[in-house]
Design a protein around this motif. Sequence first.
Motif, PDB file in Angstrom:
ATOM      1  N   LEU A 201       0.825  -1.181   0.108  1.00 28.00           N
ATOM      2  CA  LEU A 201      -0.003   0.087   0.248  1.00 28.00           C
ATOM      3  C   LEU A 201       0.867   1.190  -0.109  1.00 28.00           C
ATOM      4  CD1 LEU A 201      -2.881   0.764  -0.140  1.00 28.00           C
ATOM      5  CD2 LEU A 201      -2.985   0.800   2.711  1.00 28.00           C
ATOM      6  N   VAL A 202       2.008   1.129   0.830  1.00 33.63           N
ATOM      7  CA  VAL A 202       2.875   2.256   0.855  1.00 33.63           C
ATOM      8  C   VAL A 202       3.442   2.430  -0.414  1.00 33.63           C
ATOM      9  CG1 VAL A 202       4.789   3.458   2.078  1.00 33.63           C
ATOM     10  CG2 VAL A 202       3.113   2.217   3.520  1.00 33.63           C
ATOM     11  N   CYS A 203       3.932   1.513  -1.045  1.00 31.29           N
ATOM     12  CA  CYS A 203       4.686   1.367  -2.376  1.00 31.29           C
ATOM     13  C   CYS A 203       3.940   2.017  -3.465  1.00 31.29           C
ATOM     14  CB  CYS A 203       5.300   0.077  -2.632  1.00 31.29           C
ATOM     15  SG  CYS A 203       6.694  -0.251  -1.813  1.00 31.29           S
ATOM     16  N   ILE A 204       2.719   1.472  -3.737  1.00 29.20           N
ATOM     17  CA  ILE A 204       1.745   1.941  -4.741  1.00 29.20           C
ATOM     18  C   ILE A 204       1.588   3.356  -4.915  1.00 29.20           C
ATOM     19  CG2 ILE A 204       1.221  -0.372  -5.333  1.00 29.20           C
ATOM     20  CD1 ILE A 204      -1.767   0.540  -4.483  1.00 29.20           C
ATOM     21  N   TYR A 205       1.353   3.982  -3.444  1.00 29.64           N
ATOM     22  CA  TYR A 205       1.119   5.535  -3.358  1.00 29.64           C
ATOM     23  C   TYR A 205       2.177   6.295  -3.539  1.00 29.64           C
ATOM     24  CZ  TYR A 205      -3.798   4.511  -2.850  1.00 29.64           C
ATOM     25  OH  TYR A 205      -5.227   4.316  -3.023  1.00 29.64           O
ATOM     26  N   LYS A 206       3.370   5.886  -2.808  1.00 32.06           N
ATOM     27  CA  LYS A 206       4.680   6.613  -2.722  1.00 32.06           C
ATOM     28  C   LYS A 206       5.627   6.519  -3.909  1.00 32.06           C
ATOM     29  CE  LYS A 206       4.263   8.793   1.228  1.00 32.06           C
ATOM     30  NZ  LYS A 206       4.293  10.067   1.230  1.00 32.06           N
ATOM     31  N   ILE A 207       5.444   5.096  -4.712  1.00 37.58           N
ATOM     32  CA  ILE A 207       6.283   4.848  -5.800  1.00 37.58           C
ATOM     33  C   ILE A 207       5.557   4.263  -6.674  1.00 37.58           C
ATOM     34  CG2 ILE A 207       8.502   3.690  -6.114  1.00 37.58           C
ATOM     35  CD1 ILE A 207       9.234   3.172  -3.137  1.00 37.58           C
ATOM     36  N   PRO A 208       5.119   5.023  -7.615  1.00 39.38           N
ATOM     37  CA  PRO A 208       3.828   4.608  -8.614  1.00 39.38           C
ATOM     38  C   PRO A 208       4.709   3.605  -9.539  1.00 39.38           C
ATOM     39  CG  PRO A 208       3.699   6.931  -8.276  1.00 39.38           C
ATOM     40  CD  PRO A 208       4.965   6.677  -7.575  1.00 39.38           C
ATOM     41  N   GLU A 209       5.955   3.793  -9.463  1.00 41.93           N
ATOM     42  CA  GLU A 209       6.780   2.934 -10.842  1.00 41.93           C
ATOM     43  C   GLU A 209       6.653   1.523 -10.028  1.00 41.93           C
ATOM     44  OE1 GLU A 209       9.032   5.357  -9.136  1.00 41.93           O
ATOM     45  OE2 GLU A 209       7.705   6.899 -10.335  1.00 41.93           O
ATOM     46  N   SER A 210       6.254   1.121  -8.863  1.00 44.20           N
ATOM     47  CA  SER A 210       6.219  -0.239  -8.240  1.00 44.20           C
ATOM     48  C   SER A 210       4.996  -1.084  -8.747  1.00 44.20           C
ATOM     49  CB  SER A 210       6.435  -0.187  -6.879  1.00 44.20           C
ATOM     50  OG  SER A 210       5.246   0.405  -5.997  1.00 44.20           O
ATOM     51  N   ILE A 211       4.031   0.019  -9.329  1.00 40.41           N
ATOM     52  CA  ILE A 211       2.572  -0.584  -9.438  1.00 40.41           C
ATOM     53  C   ILE A 211       2.789  -1.924 -10.404  1.00 40.41           C
ATOM     54  CG2 ILE A 211       0.321  -0.322 -10.563  1.00 40.41           C
ATOM     55  CD1 ILE A 211       0.481   2.311  -9.435  1.00 40.41           C
ATOM     56  N   PRO A 212       3.549  -2.148 -11.352  1.00 40.02           N
ATOM     57  CA  PRO A 212       3.467  -3.213 -12.404  1.00 40.02           C
ATOM     58  C   PRO A 212       3.716  -4.550 -11.565  1.00 40.02           C
ATOM     59  CG  PRO A 212       4.248  -1.234 -13.495  1.00 40.02           C
ATOM     60  CD  PRO A 212       4.081  -0.829 -12.338  1.00 40.02           C
ATOM     61  N   ILE A 213       4.799  -4.258 -10.861  1.00 36.13           N
ATOM     62  CA  ILE A 213       5.267  -5.534 -10.138  1.00 36.13           C
ATOM     63  C   ILE A 213       4.316  -5.922  -9.325  1.00 36.13           C
ATOM     64  CG2 ILE A 213       7.272  -6.494  -8.227  1.00 36.13           C
ATOM     65  CD1 ILE A 213       8.798  -3.875  -9.410  1.00 36.13           C
ATOM     66  N   PHE A 214       3.704  -5.271  -8.482  1.00 34.39           N
ATOM     67  CA  PHE A 214       2.646  -5.803  -7.463  1.00 34.39           C
ATOM     68  C   PHE A 214       1.344  -6.098  -8.486  1.00 34.39           C
ATOM     69  CE2 PHE A 214       4.950  -2.776  -4.881  1.00 34.39           C
ATOM     70  CZ  PHE A 214       5.338  -3.674  -3.836  1.00 34.39           C
ATOM     71  N   ALA A 215       1.196  -5.438  -9.179  1.00 39.18           N
ATOM     72  CA  ALA A 215      -0.330  -5.731 -10.107  1.00 39.18           C
ATOM     73  C   ALA A 215      -0.235  -7.271 -10.714  1.00 39.18           C
ATOM     74  CB  ALA A 215      -0.340  -4.784 -11.365  1.00 39.18           C
ATOM     75  N   TYR A 216       1.056  -7.681 -11.219  1.00 41.08           N
ATOM     76  CA  TYR A 216       1.042  -8.983 -11.848  1.00 41.08           C
ATOM     77  C   TYR A 216       1.381  -9.859 -10.844  1.00 41.08           C
ATOM     78  CZ  TYR A 216       2.235  -6.949 -16.415  1.00 41.08           C
ATOM     79  OH  TYR A 216       1.893  -6.635 -17.738  1.00 41.08           O
ATOM     80  N   SER A 217       1.855  -9.649  -9.589  1.00 39.69           N
ATOM     81  CA  SER A 217       1.775 -10.837  -8.601  1.00 39.69           C
ATOM     82  C   SER A 217       0.352 -10.743  -7.950  1.00 39.69           C
ATOM     83  CB  SER A 217       2.907 -10.278  -7.469  1.00 39.69           C
ATOM     84  OG  SER A 217       2.388  -9.133  -6.721  1.00 39.69           O
ATOM     85  N   LEU A 218      -0.372  -9.674  -7.902  1.00 37.46           N
ATOM     86  CA  LEU A 218      -1.724 -10.011  -7.121  1.00 37.46           C
ATOM     87  C   LEU A 218      -2.387 -10.354  -8.201  1.00 37.46           C
ATOM     88  CD1 LEU A 218      -1.544  -6.447  -5.257  1.00 37.46           C
ATOM     89  CD2 LEU A 218      -1.900  -8.679  -4.273  1.00 37.46           C
ATOM     90  N   PHE A 219      -2.535 -10.199  -9.463  1.00 36.39           N
ATOM     91  CA  PHE A 219      -3.422 -10.911 -10.459  1.00 36.39           C
ATOM     92  C   PHE A 219      -2.987 -12.347 -10.342  1.00 36.39           C
ATOM     93  CE2 PHE A 219      -3.890 -12.388 -14.962  1.00 36.39           C
ATOM     94  CZ  PHE A 219      -5.197 -12.434 -15.073  1.00 36.39           C
ATOM     95  N   ALA A 220      -1.614 -12.834 -10.326  1.00 40.07           N
ATOM     96  CA  ALA A 220      -1.665 -14.268 -10.117  1.00 40.07           C
ATOM     97  C   ALA A 220      -1.969 -14.780  -8.866  1.00 40.07           C
ATOM     98  CB  ALA A 220      -0.142 -14.406 -10.124  1.00 40.07           C
ATOM     99  N   LEU A 221      -2.003 -13.978  -7.652  1.00 33.89           N
ATOM    100  CA  LEU A 221      -2.526 -14.564  -6.473  1.00 33.89           C
ATOM    101  C   LEU A 221      -4.203 -14.755  -6.503  1.00 33.89           C
ATOM    102  CD1 LEU A 221      -2.095 -14.807  -3.411  1.00 33.89           C
ATOM    103  CD2 LEU A 221      -2.731 -12.459  -3.010  1.00 33.89           C
ATOM    104  N   TYR A 222      -4.601 -13.811  -7.111  1.00 35.40           N
ATOM    105  CA  TYR A 222      -6.211 -13.927  -7.340  1.00 35.40           C
ATOM    106  C   TYR A 222      -6.626 -14.961  -8.280  1.00 35.40           C
ATOM    107  CZ  TYR A 222      -7.554 -10.470  -4.012  1.00 35.40           C
ATOM    108  OH  TYR A 222      -7.792 -10.057  -2.709  1.00 35.40           O
ATOM    109  N   VAL A 223      -5.818 -15.335  -9.323  1.00 31.72           N
ATOM    110  CA  VAL A 223      -6.154 -16.425 -10.203  1.00 31.72           C
ATOM    111  C   VAL A 223      -6.059 -17.700  -9.343  1.00 31.72           C
ATOM    112  CG1 VAL A 223      -5.119 -17.753 -12.239  1.00 31.72           C
ATOM    113  CG2 VAL A 223      -5.523 -15.348 -12.326  1.00 31.72           C
ATOM    114  N   TYR A 224      -4.832 -18.001  -8.388  1.00 30.83           N
ATOM    115  CA  TYR A 224      -4.625 -19.024  -7.645  1.00 30.83           C
ATOM    116  C   TYR A 224      -5.894 -19.093  -6.580  1.00 30.83           C
ATOM    117  CZ  TYR A 224      -3.225 -22.626  -4.652  1.00 30.83           C
ATOM    118  OH  TYR A 224      -3.474 -23.690  -3.929  1.00 30.83           O
TER     119      TYR A 224
END
Length: 155
Positions: free
Chosen positions: A80-103
């Motif tokens: 949560l801190v990263c995506i709001y403070k360091i927007p460049e980190s969004i793709p890393i978290f987005a792909y991992s969260l997408f995989a988490l929700y698929v699983y």
Amino acid sequence: MGAIMTKEALIYTAFTVDALNTFVSFPMFVIKGRKWALENITDKKDEIPLSDADRPAFMQLWELFMIAYEGYFGFTASTLVCIYKIPESIPIFAYSLFALYVYKLHALLKGTGLGMGKNDGQYKAKVNSILFFFLPCYGGYCGMHFLDYIGAIGN
């Protein structure tokens, strides 16, 4: 439409909902304890006595569950801190969260409903929230990010 209609808004929306859920549910498990969890997670028709929460095997599983949940709580807070403070980190978290929700969807659909019957309202709500909210948000972002990456669409 401006900045509100960006692909990042999908991540901000979905992950903020995710974080709020985690920030409420983790303390609830900590405060209410293993007997409450046993009573609320298991299928009522199994008639598991609450005294089973005092068995050494259950207590060991509870500790393992809480360690994992504590880690997820920390991951959620830092993400949560990263995506709001360091927007460049969004793709890393987005792909991992997408995989988490698929699983997560796969586990819910192939299993017995994680302690709920598949006709249970709570089970259906979990599956529907994944199908119609989390997967479209995380997957939509990942799809648009990938298309941006290969140059198929503009920013």
